[in-house]
Design an enzyme around this catalytic site. Structure first.
Site, mmCIF file in Angstrom:
data_model
loop_
_atom_site.group_PDB
_atom_site.id
_atom_site.type_symbol
_atom_site.label_atom_id
_atom_site.label_comp_id
_atom_site.label_asym_id
_atom_site.label_seq_id
_atom_site.Cartn_x
_atom_site.Cartn_y
_atom_site.Cartn_z
ATOM 1 N N ASP A 156 0.836 -1.199 0.000
ATOM 2 C CA ASP A 156 0.000 0.000 0.000
ATOM 3 C C ASP A 156 0.873 1.252 0.000
ATOM 4 O O ASP A 156 1.991 1.257 0.529
ATOM 5 C CB ASP A 156 -0.887 0.020 1.247
ATOM 6 C CG ASP A 156 -1.846 -1.146 1.314
ATOM 7 O OD1 ASP A 156 -2.264 -1.630 0.251
ATOM 8 O OD2 ASP A 156 -2.174 -1.583 2.441
ATOM 9 N N ASP A 179 -0.796 -2.351 -4.289
ATOM 10 C CA ASP A 179 -2.084 -2.719 -3.697
ATOM 11 C C ASP A 179 -2.906 -1.446 -3.539
ATOM 12 O O ASP A 179 -3.202 -0.765 -4.514
ATOM 13 C CB ASP A 179 -1.858 -3.442 -2.364
ATOM 14 C CG ASP A 179 -3.098 -4.186 -1.886
ATOM 15 O OD1 ASP A 179 -4.160 -4.087 -2.533
ATOM 16 O OD2 ASP A 179 -3.023 -4.858 -0.854
ATOM 17 N N ASP A 183 -5.598 2.626 2.226
ATOM 18 C CA ASP A 183 -6.478 1.621 2.820
ATOM 19 C C ASP A 183 -6.696 1.941 4.294
ATOM 20 O O ASP A 183 -5.736 2.242 5.020
ATOM 21 C CB ASP A 183 -5.874 0.222 2.688
ATOM 22 C CG ASP A 183 -5.998 -0.343 1.283
ATOM 23 O OD1 ASP A 183 -6.547 0.365 0.402
ATOM 24 O OD2 ASP A 183 -5.541 -1.477 1.059
ATOM 25 N N ARG A 236 -12.596 1.082 -6.430
ATOM 26 C CA ARG A 236 -12.485 1.337 -4.993
ATOM 27 C C ARG A 236 -12.242 2.822 -4.719
ATOM 28 O O ARG A 236 -11.248 3.216 -4.133
ATOM 29 C CB ARG A 236 -11.364 0.508 -4.363
ATOM 30 C CG ARG A 236 -11.569 -0.987 -4.480
ATOM 31 C CD ARG A 236 -10.500 -1.760 -3.731
ATOM 32 N NE ARG A 236 -10.721 -3.205 -3.861
ATOM 33 C CZ ARG A 236 -9.938 -4.128 -3.321
ATOM 34 N NH1 ARG A 236 -8.879 -3.757 -2.604
ATOM 35 N NH2 ARG A 236 -10.195 -5.411 -3.482
#
Length: 343
Positions: A156, A179, A183, A236
């Site tokens: 991330d 990724d 997050d 997302r």
């Protein structure tokens, strides 16, 4: 099929009228919010969990990192610090898969227009422990990250986990992570993600990592996403589980497969966003249990589906005041103000 111009205008008029009745947020035609806010807004501004807003390293020393060793030393220290980043800093992969811990009470801010973190990412939070289901006393908290380009992480770009709270991520540029870009998961709370540009990235914003994690996440994951530029970031934007309220307003979406997905009974309020060429601007029928979305005053142009609506959601104004721009202004205001070099 794409929404027709006449239908969009009619829907917009209805949404604006409903918004005027349903929220205390102020709509100021032609007015733009300050591009360089000096204090956190949204959920990061709320007085909760023993923290009154998000102040980062305020009151601590101001230091400047020009090397990897300096940067990693400063962000791990226990005392409040304002860590200025000058130039490009490469974050090593090593044994951490490139994720490096940030301690509480830190401001990490780039200097000028070319401050960059490359090759790795920032981890905000204690080690994962599924048996912890309420905020621990030593939860990581009170962190500000601003004016940085983060790119090329092997995991991330930023990960927020394990009940971390009061985090403000503002005016950054995110790209090319392996990724997530940002997050937020495992009971984290009171976070604002604002005025960032996301581009050349696939899985952008995950909020709630797993369908089975309700014990940590229900009643938490309160996050504000506003004035972000989703510049071709694929999906997302965000993808939400369990969180309520999640506030998504005045963001500009351009060429995305989907905007917001709400699942596992998450509650999302979408308002004043502008969607251009987005296949699914907002979804509640995604994977796992259905989520909830309340939407008003959004504009959809060349989109293949309408925003899916379901249920009611606790209004963000329950927690904080905010000012909306008109959705029609968003394609001008957001690209001009989002990203680095603007604070």
């Amino acid at each position: 099929m794409p929404t027709s111009s006449g239908t969009r205008h009619a829907l917009l008029k209805v949404a604006v009228a409903a918004a005027a009745l349903a929220t205390t947020a102020v709509v100021l035609p032609g007015a733009a919010p300050a591009l360089a806010a000096t204090t956190a807004d949204g959920f990061a501004s709320v007085n909760a969990l023993g923290q009154n807003g998000t102040t980062g390293g305020a009151g601590g020393a101001v230091v400047t990192a020009t090397t990897t060793a300096q940067f990693l030393d400063y962000i791990a220290r226990s005392e409040p610090l304002v860590v200025q980043v000058k130039g490009t800093i490469t974050l090593p992969t090593g044994t951490t898969d490139g994720m490096h811990n940030v301690a509480s009470d830190k401001t990490i801010i780039g200097l000028g227009t070319d401050a960059r973190l490359v090759g790795g990412g920032l981890n905000i939070g204690l080690p994962v422990d599924d048996d912890v289901t309420s905020p621990p006393a030593n939860a990581v908290h009170n962190i500000i990250i601003r004016n940085l380009a983060l790119t090329g992480a092997t995991d991330d770009l930023i990960n927020v986990q394990m009940f971390s709270h009061h985090i403000w991520i503002d005016h950054n540029d995110f790209s090319n992570g392996d990724d997530g870009a940002v997050d937020i998961k495992r009971g984290s709370d009171f976070v604002t993600v604002s005025w960032n540009r996301f581009h050349d990235h696939d899985k952008t914003l995950l909020l709630g990592h797993d369908d089975d994690n309700g014990a940590q996440d229900i009643g938490r994951l309160r996050v504000t996403y506003h004035h972000n530029y989703f510049d071709g970031s694929d999906q997302r934007n965000p993808r939400v589980r369990f969180g309520e309220s999640v506030h998504v307003y005045n963001n500009y979406y351009r060429d995305n497969s989907y905007g917001v997905a709400s699942a596992m009974n998450a509650g999302v309020v979408m308002e004043g966003n502008y969607f251009y060429s987005v296949n699914n601007p907002g979804r509640v029928d995604f994977s796992g249990d259905l989520g909830r979305i309340v939407a008003r005053d959004n504009i959809l142009v060349e989109c293949n589906h309408e925003i899916e609506l379901r249920g009611s959601v606790v209004e963000p104004r329950t927690y904080y005041a905010y000012t909306l721009n008109r959705a029609a202004e968003v394609p001008t205001i957001v690209p001009a103000g989002a990203g680095t070099g603007r604070i």
